[in-house]
Design an enzyme around this catalytic site. Structure first.
Site, PDB file in Angstrom:
ATOM      1  N   TYR A 167      -1.572  -3.653  -6.572  1.00 18.46           N
ATOM      2  CA  TYR A 167      -0.985  -4.649  -5.508  1.00 18.46           C
ATOM      3  C   TYR A 167      -2.118  -4.229  -4.238  1.00 18.46           C
ATOM      4  CZ  TYR A 167       1.617  -7.567  -2.656  1.00 18.46           C
ATOM      5  OH  TYR A 167       2.219  -8.471  -1.861  1.00 18.46           O
TER       6      TYR A 167
ATOM      7  N   ARG B 146       3.120  -3.456  18.125  1.00 19.57           N
ATOM      8  CA  ARG B 146       4.657  -3.729  18.322  1.00 19.57           C
ATOM      9  C   ARG B 146       5.134  -2.711  19.170  1.00 19.57           C
ATOM     10  NH1 ARG B 146       7.298  -7.174  14.350  1.00 19.57           N
ATOM     11  NH2 ARG B 146       5.550  -8.003  13.228  1.00 19.57           N
TER      12      ARG B 146
ATOM     13  N   GLY C  41      -4.233  -3.417  -0.941  1.00 21.71           N
ATOM     14  CA  GLY C  41      -5.228  -2.594  -0.730  1.00 21.71           C
ATOM     15  C   GLY C  41      -5.244  -1.687  -1.561  1.00 21.71           C
TER      16      GLY C  41
ATOM     17  N   ASP D  77      -8.956  -9.606   9.380  1.00 18.31           N
ATOM     18  CA  ASP D  77      -8.330  -8.016   8.976  1.00 18.31           C
ATOM     19  C   ASP D  77      -9.253  -6.951   9.070  1.00 18.31           C
ATOM     20  OD1 ASP D  77      -6.149  -6.749   7.981  1.00 18.31           O
ATOM     21  OD2 ASP D  77      -7.360  -6.404   5.988  1.00 18.31           O
TER      22      ASP D  77
ATOM     23  N   ASN E  57       0.218 -17.390  23.398  1.00 19.31           N
ATOM     24  CA  ASN E  57      -0.768 -16.119  23.723  1.00 19.31           C
ATOM     25  C   ASN E  57      -2.179 -16.489  24.065  1.00 19.31           C
ATOM     26  OD1 ASN E  57       1.053 -14.290  22.660  1.00 19.31           O
ATOM     27  ND2 ASN E  57       0.420 -14.334  20.571  1.00 19.31           N
TER      28      ASN E  57
ATOM     29  N   CYS F  17       1.139  -7.020  12.255  1.00 18.56           N
ATOM     30  CA  CYS F  17       1.220  -7.069  13.816  1.00 18.56           C
ATOM     31  C   CYS F  17       0.710  -8.240  14.331  1.00 18.56           C
ATOM     32  CB  CYS F  17       0.853  -5.830  14.505  1.00 18.56           C
ATOM     33  SG  CYS F  17       1.926  -4.578  13.915  1.00 18.56           S
ATOM     34  N   GLY F  18       0.368  -9.412  13.548  1.00 19.47           N
ATOM     35  CA  GLY F  18      -0.231 -10.592  14.151  1.00 19.47           C
ATOM     36  C   GLY F  18      -1.620 -11.081  14.079  1.00 19.47           C
ATOM     37  N   LYS F  19      -2.604 -10.162  13.347  1.00 16.82           N
ATOM     38  CA  LYS F  19      -3.985 -10.562  13.401  1.00 16.82           C
ATOM     39  C   LYS F  19      -4.342 -11.928  12.610  1.00 16.82           C
ATOM     40  CE  LYS F  19      -5.410  -6.817  11.173  1.00 16.82           C
ATOM     41  NZ  LYS F  19      -3.923  -6.175  11.031  1.00 16.82           N
TER      42      LYS F  19
ATOM     43  N   LYS G 110      -9.491  -2.208   1.779  1.00 16.73           N
ATOM     44  CA  LYS G 110      -9.195  -1.139   2.663  1.00 16.73           C
ATOM     45  C   LYS G 110      -9.937   0.039   2.373  1.00 16.73           C
ATOM     46  CE  LYS G 110      -7.068  -3.552   5.395  1.00 16.73           C
ATOM     47  NZ  LYS G 110      -5.540  -3.972   5.803  1.00 16.73           N
TER      48      LYS G 110
ATOM     49  N   HIS H 125     -10.243  -2.214  11.739  1.00 23.09           N
ATOM     50  CA  HIS H 125      -9.222  -3.047  11.068  1.00 23.09           C
ATOM     51  C   HIS H 125      -8.859  -4.089  12.221  1.00 23.09           C
ATOM     52  CE1 HIS H 125      -4.790  -3.001   9.426  1.00 23.09           C
ATOM     53  NE2 HIS H 125      -5.447  -3.903   8.969  1.00 23.09           N
TER      54      HIS H 125
ATOM     55  N   SER I 199      -0.956  -3.114  10.389  1.00 24.85           N
ATOM     56  CA  SER I 199      -0.819  -4.132   9.533  1.00 24.85           C
ATOM     57  C   SER I 199       0.436  -5.028  10.080  1.00 24.85           C
ATOM     58  CB  SER I 199      -0.377  -3.413   8.339  1.00 24.85           C
ATOM     59  OG  SER I 199      -1.543  -2.450   8.211  1.00 24.85           O
TER      60      SER I 199
ATOM     61  N   ARG J  16       0.805  -1.201  -0.033  1.00 26.58           N
ATOM     62  CA  ARG J  16       0.044   0.051  -0.104  1.00 26.58           C
ATOM     63  C   ARG J  16       0.929   1.325   0.000  1.00 26.58           C
ATOM     64  NH1 ARG J  16      -1.771   1.106   4.502  1.00 26.58           N
ATOM     65  NH2 ARG J  16      -1.154  -0.479   5.695  1.00 26.58           N
TER      66      ARG J  16
ATOM     67  N   ASN K 240      -2.003 -14.224  12.722  1.00 22.51           N
ATOM     68  CA  ASN K 240      -1.738 -15.292  13.595  1.00 22.51           C
ATOM     69  C   ASN K 240      -2.719 -15.442  14.767  1.00 22.51           C
ATOM     70  OD1 ASN K 240       1.055 -14.223  12.523  1.00 22.51           O
ATOM     71  ND2 ASN K 240       1.313 -16.282  13.229  1.00 22.51           N
TER      72      ASN K 240
ATOM     73  N   ASN L 117       6.530  -8.037   2.240  1.00 20.60           N
ATOM     74  CA  ASN L 117       5.005  -8.055   2.172  1.00 20.60           C
ATOM     75  C   ASN L 117       4.746  -8.957   1.149  1.00 20.60           C
ATOM     76  OD1 ASN L 117       2.794  -6.779   3.117  1.00 20.60           O
ATOM     77  ND2 ASN L 117       2.797  -5.716   1.069  1.00 20.60           N
TER      78      ASN L 117
ATOM     79  N   ARG M 216       2.308 -11.812  -0.131  1.00 18.94           N
ATOM     80  CA  ARG M 216       1.121 -12.096   0.465  1.00 18.94           C
ATOM     81  C   ARG M 216       0.448 -13.333  -0.063  1.00 18.94           C
ATOM     82  NH1 ARG M 216      -1.541  -8.578   4.286  1.00 18.94           N
ATOM     83  NH2 ARG M 216       0.165  -7.007   4.718  1.00 18.94           N
TER      84      ARG M 216
HETATM   85  P1  GTP Z   1      -2.374  -7.135   7.861  1.00 22.05           P
HETATM   86  O1  GTP Z   1      -2.492  -8.594   6.981  1.00 22.05           O
HETATM   87  O2  GTP Z   1      -1.046  -6.497   7.223  1.00 22.05           O
HETATM   88  O3  GTP Z   1      -3.338  -6.269   8.529  1.00 22.05           O
HETATM   89  O4  GTP Z   1      -1.707  -7.692   9.049  1.00 22.05           O
HETATM   90  P2  GTP Z   1      -1.799  -9.120  10.306  1.00 22.05           P
HETATM   91  O5  GTP Z   1      -1.937  -8.143  11.764  1.00 22.05           O
HETATM   92  O6  GTP Z   1      -2.823  -9.835   9.847  1.00 22.05           O
HETATM   93  O7  GTP Z   1      -0.429  -9.517  10.231  1.00 22.05           O
HETATM   94  P3  GTP Z   1       0.145 -10.962  10.410  1.00 22.05           P
HETATM   95  O8  GTP Z   1      -0.499 -11.731  11.381  1.00 22.05           O
HETATM   96  O9  GTP Z   1       0.336 -12.007   9.190  1.00 22.05           O
HETATM   97  O10 GTP Z   1       1.461 -10.751  10.984  1.00 22.05           O
HETATM   98  C1  GTP Z   1       2.615 -11.162  10.821  1.00 22.05           C
HETATM   99  C2  GTP Z   1       3.669 -10.857  11.611  1.00 22.05           C
HETATM  100  O11 GTP Z   1       3.492 -10.723  12.909  1.00 22.05           O
HETATM  101  C3  GTP Z   1       4.839 -11.644  11.518  1.00 22.05           C
HETATM  102  O12 GTP Z   1       6.162 -11.130  11.473  1.00 22.05           O
HETATM  103  C4  GTP Z   1       4.711 -12.650  12.787  1.00 22.05           C
HETATM  104  O13 GTP Z   1       6.107 -13.399  13.107  1.00 22.05           O
HETATM  105  C5  GTP Z   1       4.364 -11.619  13.596  1.00 22.05           C
HETATM  106  N1  GTP Z   1       3.762 -12.344  14.912  1.00 22.05           N
HETATM  107  C6  GTP Z   1       2.466 -12.800  15.015  1.00 22.05           C
HETATM  108  N2  GTP Z   1       2.148 -13.232  16.206  1.00 22.05           N
HETATM  109  C7  GTP Z   1       3.286 -12.935  16.894  1.00 22.05           C
HETATM  110  C8  GTP Z   1       3.757 -13.372  18.211  1.00 22.05           C
HETATM  111  O14 GTP Z   1       2.628 -13.721  18.973  1.00 22.05           O
HETATM  112  N3  GTP Z   1       4.832 -12.982  18.632  1.00 22.05           N
HETATM  113  C9  GTP Z   1       5.985 -12.474  17.751  1.00 22.05           C
HETATM  114  N4  GTP Z   1       6.932 -12.289  18.273  1.00 22.05           N
HETATM  115  N5  GTP Z   1       5.378 -12.219  16.448  1.00 22.05           N
HETATM  116  C10 GTP Z   1       4.193 -12.446  15.940  1.00 22.05           C
HETATM  117  C1  SPV Z   2      -2.735  -4.118   5.451  1.00 25.47           C
HETATM  118  O1  SPV Z   2      -1.901  -3.662   5.215  1.00 25.47           O
HETATM  119  O2  SPV Z   2      -3.116  -3.901   6.694  1.00 25.47           O
HETATM  120  C2  SPV Z   2      -3.325  -5.533   4.794  1.00 25.47           C
HETATM  121  C3  SPV Z   2      -2.931  -5.475   3.356  1.00 25.47           C
HETATM  122  O3  SPV Z   2      -3.995  -5.987   5.416  1.00 25.47           O
HETATM  123  S1  SPV Z   2      -3.660  -4.472   2.176  1.00 25.47           S
HETATM  124  O4  SPV Z   2      -4.867  -5.130   1.640  1.00 25.47           O
HETATM  125  O5  SPV Z   2      -2.470  -4.268   1.081  1.00 25.47           O
HETATM  126  O6  SPV Z   2      -3.848  -3.042   2.622  1.00 25.47           O
HETATM  127 MN    MN Z   3      -4.684  -5.228   7.257  1.00 22.78          MN
END
Ligand code: GTP
Ligand code: SPV
Ligand code: MN
Length: 609
Positions: A224, A423, A226, A300, A522, A277-279, A233, A253, A275, A85, A281, A390, A392
């Site tokens: 690409y 973070r 968003g 998301d 977690n 930051c672990g959503k 978004k 979000h 973005s 983005r 996961n 980034n 995906r």
């Molecule tokens: P967008 O799709 O961009 O909105 O982001 P998202 O928040 O869904 O991101 P995603 O879950 O893919 O985050 C991936 C990053 O977060 C990776 O670098 C992971 O390693 C890190 N991550 C996720 N959960 C944890 C955790 O519990 N601990 C640590 N240290 N890193 C984490």
């Molecule tokens: C974000 O950046 O928070 C995403 C990826 O979820 S995008 O759809 O490119 O915005």
């Molecule tokens: Mn997102």
């Protein structure tokens, strides 16, 4: 290639009788401006998907992966200049710049339309204009909203097939009077006669423009994420946040999960993290604590509205995942690894010599003979990355083994808890509970996070990102904070309001290592949150909120010092953080709700007493 309207062909996949007059008029206008070779009305069918795939494989946009290793899956490589983005090219074009607010780029709507019209004249020459009708949320949901995207990117159309509900019924709904959002998109790369196409057409000049008053989106130059998948978004957050404020709901979000305790009791939780930051996961968490279960509803975006019973309910408006690949592995997210085993589009990951995919974090060691995300032989010892940070994956919700059965429920699910997080190497504890809704809104309003590769900018730099919405709020964030406070007033008195928490998985020690093991561990924090909802554990008051008196760390190797650092706050760091937050909030001037400042002052007072 000079073409007039009547020379253009129109392929028919949806019955022309179902085409709403206003959509047809808009398509006609767009066609006159963009001058495509062909117009195709899309229906989201498997046949249509196959056709798009064939077109893209022939064009070199996508490569079919090894069908034994990754059945039905493809790799796309974008231009190296079109990988994320672009917040610097994202605009909120309200009449009054104050309505976009200090955290958005503003441009006058008339001037922006003029600019985009100039750029777009003939921008689809030699290309196909696809008309893609879609629903955000289950078609029959009272919370669903409709849109139509025009695009000249087959990659975008195929992505929309997976990410949203592309259905001809949407057109019938619009004919019957349902409102809809215009999402106009072009990669901005017209073809001259005899000119070959590139694998990833795009334009150096990019605009992702939003018109909040007329609920329109106009995106130029990028294919690409968003920037180009406009329902995500641009619609489901920026335009939807405006709709939500007007209509008394919230577009956020946020991930959305169903959590079941060992006692068999279920809770629905949303969490807003910035973005990357672990959503994803969290949305697919495999709890390490025995007896706990996390089921996925969304990773998301969540739309939240008070239901008929007055309680806050949520839906995931999307129908797929567009998730960060690097860092996803059997150890960190086994559910995602399983979900990606087939029928997935990967973008900007590396390819193995067998025609499978690879990225940093999938396995410890990079396999020999990799091709990097730009299609070049990968040298392991170069220090470079094989996959773009980034990079995906795009896949349908249905591929997720942990998908909760309520995912398609038109009524959505009742929300029991709201979690904010970011973070933060220091300052914020592992988990803290807000004192009440207002204080929770303050915690959301003062959220901060280190920058990731999901958008341009300096990596690692801490920026304030209220509610993880700074890049995604379609109006002044001061007014947005007021909408959160108003929601509290609306929900109060109904009895059970969602409780608000803030988490931070990312505290680091002096050597720069994460203190908390994260991921499935977690679930220990989830257990504490559920115990709080049940009133089963007491909490320790602190200046920033309620901290755990203790946490289930059985079986974890965590030093006492580490645990103390995770579960306490440093008055000096909090004080400095408050100063920074105050400076950030000051820019909203009289749009900042006074309650936010009084929460800040109350925090300061607790700190000094
Ligand atoms: P967008 O799709 O961009 O909105 O982001 P998202 O928040 O869904 O991101 P995603 O879950 O893919 O985050 C991936 C990053 O977060 C990776 O670098 C992971 O390693 C890190 N991550 C996720 N959960 C944890 C955790 O519990 N601990 C640590 N240290 N890193 C984490
Ligand atoms: C974000 O950046 O928070 C995403 C990826 O979820 S995008 O759809 O490119 O915005
Ligand atoms: Mn997102």
């Amino acid at each position: 290639m000079s073409m007039t309207l009547n020379q253009r062909s129109t392929e028919t996949r949806t019955s022309a009788t179902h085409r709403p007059v206003d959509v047809q008029e808009w398509v006609n206008e767009a066609t006159a401006l963009l001058e495509p070779h062909t117009v195709v009305w899309c229906d989201g069918s498997p046949e249509e998907a196959q056709h798009l795939i064939d077109v893209m494989v022939a064009q070199g946009t996508m490569t079919r992966l090894n069908d034994d290793l990754r059945p039905g899956s493809y790799l796309a490589r974008s231009e190296p200049t079109d990988v994320a983005r672009v917040e610097s090219r994202t605009f909120i074009c309200s009449q009054d710049p104050q309505d976009a607010g200090p955290t958005n780029n503003w441009e006058d709507p008339t001037a922006m339309r003029e600019t985009l019209r100039g750029l777009s004249q003939g921008a689809m020459r030699g290309r196909t204009l696809y008309v893609v009708p879609f629903s955000m949320g289950p078609l029959n949901s009272p919370m669903a909203r409709f849109g139509v995207q025009i695009t000249d990117s087959p990659y975008v159309v195929l992505s929309l097939h997976m990410m949203v509900r592309v259905q001809p019924e949407v057109l019938a709904g619009i004919s019957e009077g349902a409102s809809w959002v215009k999402c106009l998109h072009t990669v901005g790369a017209p073809l001259q006669e005899g000119q070959g196409d590139t694998a990833w057409p795009c334009n150096e000049t990019k605009y992702i423009s939003h018109f909040p008053e007329t609920k329109e989106i106009w995106s130029f130059g990028s294919a690409y994420g968003g920037n180009a998948l406009l329902p995500k978004k641009a619609f489901a957050l920026r335009i939807a946040s405006v709709l939500a404020r007007e209509e008394g709901w919230m577009a956020e979000h946020m991930l959305l999960v169903k959590i079941t305790s060992p006692e068999g009791k279920s809770y629905r939780v949303v969490a807003a993290f910035p973005s990357a930051c672990g959503k994803t996961n969290f949305a697919m968490m495999q709890p390490t604590l025995p007896g706990w279960k996390v089921e996925t509803l969304g990773d998301d975006i969540a739309w939240l509205a008070p239901g008929a019973d007055g309680r806050l309910r949520a839906i995931n408006p999307e129908a797929g995942f567009f998730g960060v690949a690097p860092g996803t592995g059997a150890g960190t997210n086994p559910v995602a690894m399983d979900m990606l085993s087939s029928q997935t589009v990967f973008t900007n990951v590396a390819m193995t010599s067998e025609g499978d995919v690879w990225w940093e974090g999938m396995t410890k060691e990079a396999p020999e003979g990799l091709t990097d995300w730009q299609g070049q032989p990968f040298d392991k010892d170069s220090g470079a990355l094989a996959a773009h940070p980034n990079a995906r994956f795009t896949v349908k919700l249905g591929a997720c083994a942990s998908l909760a059965s309520e995912w398609d429920d038109p009524e959505g699910v009742v929300v029991d808890a709201i979690i904010f997080g970011g973070r933060r190497a220091t300052t914020m504890p592992l988990v803290v509970e807000a004192r009440d809704w207002k204080h929770g809104v303050f915690l959301g309003a003062t959220m901060a996070s280190e920058k990731t590769a999901a958008a341009e900018g300096t990596l690692g730099e801490v920026r304030r990102d209220p509610f993880a919405m700074v890049p995604f709020c379609g109006y002044n964030m001061g007014d947005y904070m007021q909408n959160w406070l108003d929601m509290g007033d609306r929900l109060r008195g109904v009895g059970r309001m969602p409780r608000i928490f803030h988490v931070n998985w990312f505290q680091k020690d002096d050597d720069g290592r994460f203190i908390w093991p994260g991921f499935g561990e977690n679930s220990r924090v989830v257990e504490w949150i559920v115990n709080r909802l049940e009133g089963a554990v007491a909490a320790e008051p602190s200046p920033i909120g309620l901290l755990p008196k203790s946490l289930n760390t059985e079986g974890l190797e965590l030093s006492e010092e580490a645990l103390r650092s995770l579960l306490s706050v440093s008055p000096e760091l909090v004080s400095a953080d408050l100063d920074d937050a105050e400076e950030f909030l000051a820019q909203f001037g009289d749009r900042l709700p006074p309650e936010i400042l009084s929460e800040l002052h109350a925090t300061r007072e607790r700190l000094s007493s």
